[in-house]
Design a protein around this motif. Structure first.
Motif, PDB file in Angstrom:
ATOM      1  N   LYS A   1       0.889  -1.193   0.087  1.00  0.00           N
ATOM      2  CA  LYS A   1       0.112  -0.066  -0.261  1.00  0.00           C
ATOM      3  C   LYS A   1       0.839   1.259   0.051  1.00  0.00           C
ATOM      4  CE  LYS A   1      -4.112  -1.958   2.129  1.00  0.00           C
ATOM      5  NZ  LYS A   1      -4.904  -2.004   3.375  1.00  0.00           N
ATOM      6  N   SER A   2       1.848   1.179   0.900  1.00  0.00           N
ATOM      7  CA  SER A   2       2.633   2.366   0.815  1.00  0.00           C
ATOM      8  C   SER A   2       3.739   2.700  -0.557  1.00  0.00           C
ATOM      9  CB  SER A   2       3.759   2.401   2.243  1.00  0.00           C
ATOM     10  OG  SER A   2       4.630   1.288   2.015  1.00  0.00           O
ATOM     11  N   SER A   3       3.678   1.634  -1.113  1.00  0.00           N
ATOM     12  CA  SER A   3       4.498   1.716  -2.449  1.00  0.00           C
ATOM     13  C   SER A   3       3.415   1.742  -3.653  1.00  0.00           C
ATOM     14  CB  SER A   3       5.147   0.376  -2.527  1.00  0.00           C
ATOM     15  OG  SER A   3       6.230   0.464  -1.517  1.00  0.00           O
ATOM     16  N   ASN A   4       2.431   1.783  -3.400  1.00  0.00           N
ATOM     17  CA  ASN A   4       1.289   1.945  -4.515  1.00  0.00           C
ATOM     18  C   ASN A   4       1.471   0.700  -5.446  1.00  0.00           C
ATOM     19  OD1 ASN A   4       0.022   4.252  -3.697  1.00  0.00           O
ATOM     20  ND2 ASN A   4       1.456   5.489  -4.711  1.00  0.00           N
ATOM     21  N   LYS A   5       1.655  -0.255  -4.847  1.00  0.00           N
ATOM     22  CA  LYS A   5       1.834  -1.627  -5.470  1.00  0.00           C
ATOM     23  C   LYS A   5       0.309  -2.588  -5.415  1.00  0.00           C
ATOM     24  CE  LYS A   5       5.101  -4.546  -5.948  1.00  0.00           C
ATOM     25  NZ  LYS A   5       6.363  -5.665  -5.805  1.00  0.00           N
ATOM     26  N   GLU A   6      -0.223  -3.118  -6.443  1.00  0.00           N
ATOM     27  CA  GLU A   6      -1.228  -4.136  -6.414  1.00  0.00           C
ATOM     28  C   GLU A   6      -0.915  -5.248  -5.675  1.00  0.00           C
ATOM     29  OE1 GLU A   6      -4.101  -6.201  -9.470  1.00  0.00           O
ATOM     30  OE2 GLU A   6      -3.563  -4.216 -10.096  1.00  0.00           O
ATOM     31  N   ILE A   7      -1.623  -5.718  -4.959  1.00  0.00           N
ATOM     32  CA  ILE A   7      -1.637  -6.771  -4.065  1.00  0.00           C
ATOM     33  C   ILE A   7      -1.461  -8.159  -5.060  1.00  0.00           C
ATOM     34  CG2 ILE A   7      -2.604  -8.580  -2.330  1.00  0.00           C
ATOM     35  CD1 ILE A   7      -1.746  -5.901  -1.196  1.00  0.00           C
ATOM     36  N   ASP A   8      -0.340  -8.876  -4.713  1.00  0.00           N
ATOM     37  CA  ASP A   8      -0.166 -10.126  -5.762  1.00  0.00           C
ATOM     38  C   ASP A   8       0.072 -11.393  -5.066  1.00  0.00           C
ATOM     39  OD1 ASP A   8       2.335  -9.729  -4.721  1.00  0.00           O
ATOM     40  OD2 ASP A   8       3.403  -9.454  -6.871  1.00  0.00           O
ATOM     41  N   PHE A   9      -0.530 -11.304  -3.774  1.00  0.00           N
ATOM     42  CA  PHE A   9      -0.380 -12.737  -2.975  1.00  0.00           C
ATOM     43  C   PHE A   9      -1.677 -12.761  -2.265  1.00  0.00           C
ATOM     44  CE2 PHE A   9       1.059  -9.133  -0.637  1.00  0.00           C
ATOM     45  CZ  PHE A   9       0.391  -9.352   0.735  1.00  0.00           C
ATOM     46  N   TRP A  10      -1.881 -14.357  -2.073  1.00  0.00           N
ATOM     47  CA  TRP A  10      -3.099 -14.590  -1.299  1.00  0.00           C
ATOM     48  C   TRP A  10      -3.004 -15.793  -0.547  1.00  0.00           C
ATOM     49  CZ3 TRP A  10      -2.195 -14.090  -6.517  1.00  0.00           C
ATOM     50  CH2 TRP A  10      -2.799 -12.999  -7.196  1.00  0.00           C
ATOM     51  N   PHE A  11      -3.732 -15.705   0.798  1.00  0.00           N
ATOM     52  CA  PHE A  11      -3.362 -16.899   1.595  1.00  0.00           C
ATOM     53  C   PHE A  11      -4.910 -17.652   1.497  1.00  0.00           C
ATOM     54  CE2 PHE A  11      -4.629 -18.851   5.652  1.00  0.00           C
ATOM     55  CZ  PHE A  11      -3.446 -19.467   6.043  1.00  0.00           C
ATOM     56  N   ILE A  12      -4.650 -18.883   1.139  1.00  0.00           N
ATOM     57  CA  ILE A  12      -5.771 -19.929   0.611  1.00  0.00           C
ATOM     58  C   ILE A  12      -5.675 -21.119   1.695  1.00  0.00           C
ATOM     59  CG2 ILE A  12      -6.681 -21.322  -1.407  1.00  0.00           C
ATOM     60  CD1 ILE A  12      -6.636 -18.237  -1.701  1.00  0.00           C
ATOM     61  N   LEU A  13      -6.791 -21.468   2.195  1.00  0.00           N
ATOM     62  CA  LEU A  13      -7.129 -22.821   2.946  1.00  0.00           C
ATOM     63  C   LEU A  13      -7.360 -23.586   1.864  1.00  0.00           C
ATOM     64  CD1 LEU A  13      -9.130 -21.506   5.976  1.00  0.00           C
ATOM     65  CD2 LEU A  13      -6.710 -21.709   5.781  1.00  0.00           C
ATOM     66  N   ASN A  14      -7.028 -24.721   1.953  1.00  0.00           N
ATOM     67  CA  ASN A  14      -7.296 -25.917   1.148  1.00  0.00           C
ATOM     68  C   ASN A  14      -7.157 -25.934  -0.584  1.00  0.00           C
ATOM     69  OD1 ASN A  14      -7.858 -27.724   3.298  1.00  0.00           O
ATOM     70  ND2 ASN A  14      -9.589 -26.836   3.561  1.00  0.00           N
ATOM     71  N   PRO A  15      -6.044 -25.410  -0.853  1.00  0.00           N
ATOM     72  CA  PRO A  15      -5.847 -24.668  -2.267  1.00  0.00           C
ATOM     73  C   PRO A  15      -6.275 -26.003  -3.039  1.00  0.00           C
ATOM     74  CG  PRO A  15      -3.836 -25.041  -1.434  1.00  0.00           C
ATOM     75  CD  PRO A  15      -4.693 -25.291  -0.140  1.00  0.00           C
ATOM     76  N   TYR A  16      -6.740 -25.652  -4.356  1.00  0.00           N
ATOM     77  CA  TYR A  16      -7.205 -26.574  -5.405  1.00  0.00           C
ATOM     78  C   TYR A  16      -6.095 -27.212  -5.798  1.00  0.00           C
ATOM     79  CZ  TYR A  16      -5.570 -23.396  -8.920  1.00  0.00           C
ATOM     80  OH  TYR A  16      -4.909 -22.829  -9.553  1.00  0.00           O
ATOM     81  N   PHE A  17      -5.059 -26.803  -6.036  1.00  0.00           N
ATOM     82  CA  PHE A  17      -4.085 -27.477  -6.773  1.00  0.00           C
ATOM     83  C   PHE A  17      -3.189 -28.762  -5.567  1.00  0.00           C
ATOM     84  CE2 PHE A  17      -2.127 -23.565  -4.767  1.00  0.00           C
ATOM     85  CZ  PHE A  17      -0.998 -24.130  -4.285  1.00  0.00           C
ATOM     86  N   TYR A  18      -3.705 -29.003  -4.390  1.00  0.00           N
ATOM     87  CA  TYR A  18      -3.235 -29.936  -3.645  1.00  0.00           C
ATOM     88  C   TYR A  18      -3.125 -31.129  -4.386  1.00  0.00           C
ATOM     89  CZ  TYR A  18      -2.649 -33.258   0.151  1.00  0.00           C
ATOM     90  OH  TYR A  18      -2.447 -34.277   0.781  1.00  0.00           O
ATOM     91  N   HIS A  19      -3.817 -31.529  -4.951  1.00  0.00           N
ATOM     92  CA  HIS A  19      -3.734 -33.158  -5.529  1.00  0.00           C
ATOM     93  C   HIS A  19      -2.698 -33.048  -6.427  1.00  0.00           C
ATOM     94  CE1 HIS A  19      -7.367 -34.207  -3.317  1.00  0.00           C
ATOM     95  NE2 HIS A  19      -8.105 -33.182  -3.741  1.00  0.00           N
ATOM     96  N   THR A  20      -2.458 -32.163  -7.198  1.00  0.00           N
ATOM     97  CA  THR A  20      -1.219 -32.155  -8.288  1.00  0.00           C
ATOM     98  C   THR A  20       0.075 -32.126  -7.395  1.00  0.00           C
ATOM     99  OG1 THR A  20      -1.223 -29.886  -8.655  1.00  0.00           O
ATOM    100  CG2 THR A  20      -2.478 -31.168 -10.070  1.00  0.00           C
TER     101      THR A  20
END
Length: 102
Positions: A32-51
Motif C-alpha cells: 500500500k505504501s508503495s502503491n503496488k497491487e496485491i499479488d499474493f493470497w492466503f488460501i485454505l485447502n488450495p485446489y492444486f493440492y492433488h497435483t
C-alpha cells in the motif's frame, strides 16, 4: 499464461505456529505504501493440492493444508527462508487468480 509461486504447509502450522498473519499484514502495508497491487493470497485447502500430493510424498502434510500464493517468486523464496517448514513450488494458469469473496 501466469506463473504462480506458492508456499504450502498444514493449516495448523500456518495458523497456530507461525506469525503468518503478521508477515502478510506487513507485506500488505508495504504494498500500500508503495502503491503496488496485491499479488499474493492466503488460501485454505488450495485446489492444486492433488497435483502436489505426489511430489510431497505425504511428508507432514495432511488434508487440511493452506498456501500462500504469489506472482512474486522472490517473495515466496524469502518466505521459505523466514518460515522454513513449508514446501514451495510453482504452477501455471491461463487465468489470473481471483479469490472468492466470503
Amino acid at each position: 499464461m501466469y506463473n504462480y509461486h506458492f508456499a504450502v504447509a498444514s493449516q495448523g502450522f500456518f495458523l497456530d505456529q507461525e506469525p503468518i498473519e503478521e508477515i502478510l499484514r506487513e507485506r500488505t502495508n508495504y504494498y500500500k505504501s508503495s502503491n503496488k497491487e496485491i499479488d499474493f493470497w492466503f488460501i485454505l485447502n488450495p485446489y492444486f493440492y492433488h497435483t502436489l500430493e505426489n511430489s510431497l510424498n505425504n511428508n507432514n502434510i495432511n488434508k487440511s493444508i493452506a498456501a500462500i500464493i504469489s506472482l512474486d517468486k522472490d517473495f515466496i523464496k524469502w518466505l521459505k527462508l523466514r518460515v522454513s517448514f513449508v514446501h514451495i513450488g510453482s504452477f501455471q494458469s491461463n487465468s489470473v487468480f481471483i479469490p472468492e469473496n466470503n
